[in-house]
Design a protein around this motif. Structure first.
Motif, short mmCIF file in Angstrom:
data_model
loop_
_atom_site.label_atom_id
_atom_site.label_comp_id
_atom_site.label_asym_id
_atom_site.label_seq_id
_atom_site.Cartn_x
_atom_site.Cartn_y
_atom_site.Cartn_z
N GLY A 1 0.76 -1.23 0.00
CA GLY A 1 0.00 0.00 0.00
C GLY A 1 0.79 1.28 0.00
N ILE A 2 2.12 1.21 -0.14
CA ILE A 2 2.92 2.43 -0.12
C ILE A 2 3.97 2.48 -1.24
N HIS A 3 4.59 1.36 -1.55
CA HIS A 3 5.66 1.36 -2.55
C HIS A 3 5.11 1.14 -3.96
N PRO A 4 5.66 1.83 -4.94
CA PRO A 4 5.20 1.64 -6.33
C PRO A 4 5.56 0.25 -6.87
N THR A 5 4.80 -0.19 -7.84
CA THR A 5 5.15 -1.38 -8.61
C THR A 5 6.22 -0.98 -9.64
N LYS A 6 6.66 -1.95 -10.41
CA LYS A 6 7.62 -1.63 -11.48
C LYS A 6 7.05 -0.57 -12.41
N ARG A 7 5.78 -0.71 -12.78
CA ARG A 7 5.13 0.28 -13.64
C ARG A 7 5.06 1.65 -12.96
N GLY A 8 4.89 1.62 -11.65
CA GLY A 8 4.86 2.87 -10.90
C GLY A 8 6.20 3.58 -10.93
N TYR A 9 7.27 2.79 -10.77
CA TYR A 9 8.61 3.37 -10.84
C TYR A 9 8.92 3.90 -12.24
N MET A 10 8.44 3.19 -13.24
CA MET A 10 8.64 3.65 -14.62
C MET A 10 7.92 4.99 -14.84
N LEU A 11 6.72 5.12 -14.28
CA LEU A 11 5.97 6.36 -14.42
C LEU A 11 6.70 7.52 -13.74
N ILE A 12 7.25 7.26 -12.56
CA ILE A 12 8.01 8.30 -11.86
C ILE A 12 9.18 8.76 -12.71
N ALA A 13 9.93 7.79 -13.24
CA ALA A 13 11.11 8.12 -14.04
C ALA A 13 10.73 8.87 -15.31
N GLU A 14 9.69 8.42 -15.97
CA GLU A 14 9.27 9.06 -17.22
C GLU A 14 8.79 10.48 -16.97
N THR A 15 8.04 10.68 -15.90
CA THR A 15 7.56 12.02 -15.55
C THR A 15 8.74 12.94 -15.25
N LEU A 16 9.69 12.42 -14.49
CA LEU A 16 10.89 13.20 -14.15
C LEU A 16 11.71 13.51 -15.39
N TYR A 17 11.91 12.53 -16.26
CA TYR A 17 12.69 12.72 -17.48
C TYR A 17 12.07 13.81 -18.36
N ARG A 18 10.77 13.75 -18.54
CA ARG A 18 10.09 14.77 -19.35
C ARG A 18 10.26 16.15 -18.74
N TYR A 19 10.17 16.22 -17.42
CA TYR A 19 10.32 17.51 -16.75
C TYR A 19 11.74 18.06 -16.93
#
Length: 256
Positions: free
Chosen positions: A187-205
């Motif tokens: 209920g707190i840590h992201p899944t692999k897809r969640g981590y990918m979303l974080i990285a992609e959002t950060l990369y775009r920014y």
């Protein structure tokens, strides 16, 4: 007449060759520039803002990074053994920012994703919290945004992003670990897809704000989410951690 035709074909061939050489040089330049960027994972599981203050000198400032991406607050708000009140959290956060910016470091902060409060309360005593956990994380998100704005710091709202994707939920497709997608009531840590979303959002920014042009060393600084809890390569910039996905996107120029 034949000579003129041959001459024209030769000139066209030379022009085409020059274009190909130019494209190759551009690609080589991009690869060379990207490969010079180092991404370090400085996440430690269980850390709160107090812990980051204790290790910022060693794990961040001594490394002399050009850019630091910081995410902290989940433990401050929901870990019953690490709770920090809002006023102290604000003070700690601003001290962290001042230490980095006064050293000439560019800082990007990200708010932590939301949590599944029912899962959290199965392993933490409800009586220890003075308000609902979802309220605490929502307040934290707004507080981090306010601190960033007041200090002229780059801010990425992961809390709202995960909420917009329907996470956390109990469904297998949730971006947050649950019983259905990980066999664990996390209920707190992201899944692999969640981590990918974080990285992609950060990369775009980073690309949009031209923060990669002068960044040779990037440090990802935070708690277990930066660490990459339960992921392959946890604690490193390899495997399925968000620092790893970020490094790969910077190197290849391709998103997932």
């Amino acid at each position: 007449m034949l000579f003129i035709k041959l001459l024209i074909l030769l000139i066209m061939g030379i022009c085409l060759l020059n274009k190909l050489v130019g494209l190759c040089l551009i690609c080589l330049c991009f690869i060379s520039c990207s490969s010079r960027i180092t991404v370090l994972n400085k996440g430690v599981a269980g850390n709160n803002s107090r812990d980051l203050l204790k290790r910022i000198e060693k794990d961040v400032l001594q490394e002399k990074p050009d850019l630091v991406v910081m995410m902290v607050g989940s433990n401050d708000m929901v870990n019953s053994g690490k709770l920090v009140a809002y006023p102290e959290f604000k003070e700690n956060y601003e001290r962290l920012l001042k230490k980095m910016t006064s050293s000439g470091v560019t800082v990007v902060v990200m708010s932590p994703p939301p949590v599944d409060t029912a899962y959290i309360l199965k392993r933490h005593d409800r009586i220890l919290y003075d308000e609902p956990l979802d309220h605490k994380l929502d307040s934290l998100n707004r507080l981090v945004g306010q601190i960033a704005k007041a200090n002229g710091i780059h801010f990425i709202d992961l809390y709202t992003l995960f909420k917009s994707k329907g996470s956390p939920s109990r469904a297998p497709g949730s971006l947050t670990m649950n019983q259905a997608n990980f066999g664990k009531e996390d209920g707190i840590h992201p899944t692999k897809r969640g981590y990918m979303l974080i990285a992609e959002t950060l990369y775009r920014y980073l690309k949009k704000n031209k923060l990669l042009r002068k960044s040779k060393k990037i440090i990802c600084f935070g708690d277990s989410i930066t660490y990459g809890a339960f992921m392959e390569g946890a604690g490193t910039s390899t495997g399925d951690t968000y620092p790893s996905f970020l490094k790969n996107m910077i190197t290849t120029g391709q998103q997932y």
